[in-house]
Scaffold this motif. Structure first.
Motif, PDB file in Angstrom:
ATOM      1  N   SER A  38       0.843  -1.198   0.000  1.00 48.75           N
ATOM      2  CA  SER A  38       0.000   0.000   0.000  1.00 48.75           C
ATOM      3  C   SER A  38       0.876   1.246   0.000  1.00 48.75           C
ATOM      4  O   SER A  38       1.983   1.240   0.532  1.00 48.75           O
ATOM      5  CB  SER A  38      -0.893   0.031   1.239  1.00 48.75           C
ATOM      6  N   THR A  90      -4.858   5.984   1.868  1.00 52.28           N
ATOM      7  CA  THR A  90      -4.105   4.760   1.602  1.00 52.28           C
ATOM      8  C   THR A  90      -4.672   4.090   0.361  1.00 52.28           C
ATOM      9  O   THR A  90      -5.884   3.877   0.254  1.00 52.28           O
ATOM     10  CB  THR A  90      -4.199   3.793   2.804  1.00 52.28           C
ATOM     11  N   ARG A  94      -3.964   0.762  -2.321  1.00 51.72           N
ATOM     12  CA  ARG A  94      -3.271  -0.521  -2.397  1.00 51.72           C
ATOM     13  C   ARG A  94      -2.881  -0.830  -3.834  1.00 51.72           C
ATOM     14  O   ARG A  94      -3.677  -0.648  -4.767  1.00 51.72           O
ATOM     15  CB  ARG A  94      -4.183  -1.621  -1.861  1.00 51.72           C
TER      16      ARG A  94
END
Length: 139
Positions: free
Chosen positions: A99, A129, A131
Motif C-alpha cells: 500500500s 491509503t 493498495r
C-alpha cells in the motif's frame, strides 16, 4: 393607596445606564469574533476537502503509474488554489500487494475576510491509503 409609577421608578434606579456598557461589550467580545468565525469556516472546509481529494488522486496516480505532481496540480487548479498550497508526501515499496500512504498538507488562513483578505496561518493534513494490485497472486 400608593402610586404604581412611583414604585416602578424607584426599583429601576440602579439599572439606569447599564446598556451603555453592555452593548459595546456584546458587540466587541461576542458578535465580532463569532462573525469572523462564520466568515472563515467555509474556507477551512473547502481547503480540507481539497486536501482529501488531492490525497486520493495522488494515491491513485501512483498506483496506476501516472504522475503524482500532475494530479496534485490538477486538484489545485480545480479548487482555484494558488500553486504550492497543497504539499504532498508518500511512502511505499511500490510492489504488488503493498500500500502507498499519501499525506497532503494544506495551508489555510486563520481568518478570511472578504474585503480585507486573510490573516494568520493554519495547516491541516489529509491521509489516504491506496493498495497496489496483486498481479498474479494466488487466491
Amino acid at each position: 393607596m400608593t402610586d404604581r409609577r412611583f414604585l416602578h421608578r424607584r426599583r429601576s434606579r440602579g439599572q439606569r445606564g447599564s446598556a451603555l456598557f453592555e452593548l459595546p461589550l456584546l458587540v466587541g467580545l461576542i458578535m465580532i469574533p463569532f462573525g469572523l468565525l462564520v466568515v472563515s469556516v467555509p474556507t477551512w472546509v473547502e481547503r480540507q476537502t481539497a486536501a482529501r481529494d488531492a490525497a486520493g488522486e495522488v494515491g491513485r496516480a501512483i498506483v496506476v503509474g501516472g504522475s503524482p505532481e500532475a494530479s496534485l496540480a490538477s486538484v489545485e487548479r480545480g479548487y482555484e488554489l494558488p500553486p504550492g498550497t497543497l504539499q504532498v508526501s508518500y511512502e511505499s515499496s511500490f510492489e504488488g500487494g503493498d500500500s502507498v500512504v499519501v499525506e497532503v498538507t494544506v495551508a489555510m488562513p486563520a481568518v478570511e475576510l472578504p474585503i480585507f483578505g486573510s490573516f494568520g496561518h493554519l495547516t491541516w493534513t489529509a491521509e489516504h491509503t491506496e493498495r497496489f494490485p496483486d498481479y498474479g497472486a494466488e487466491q
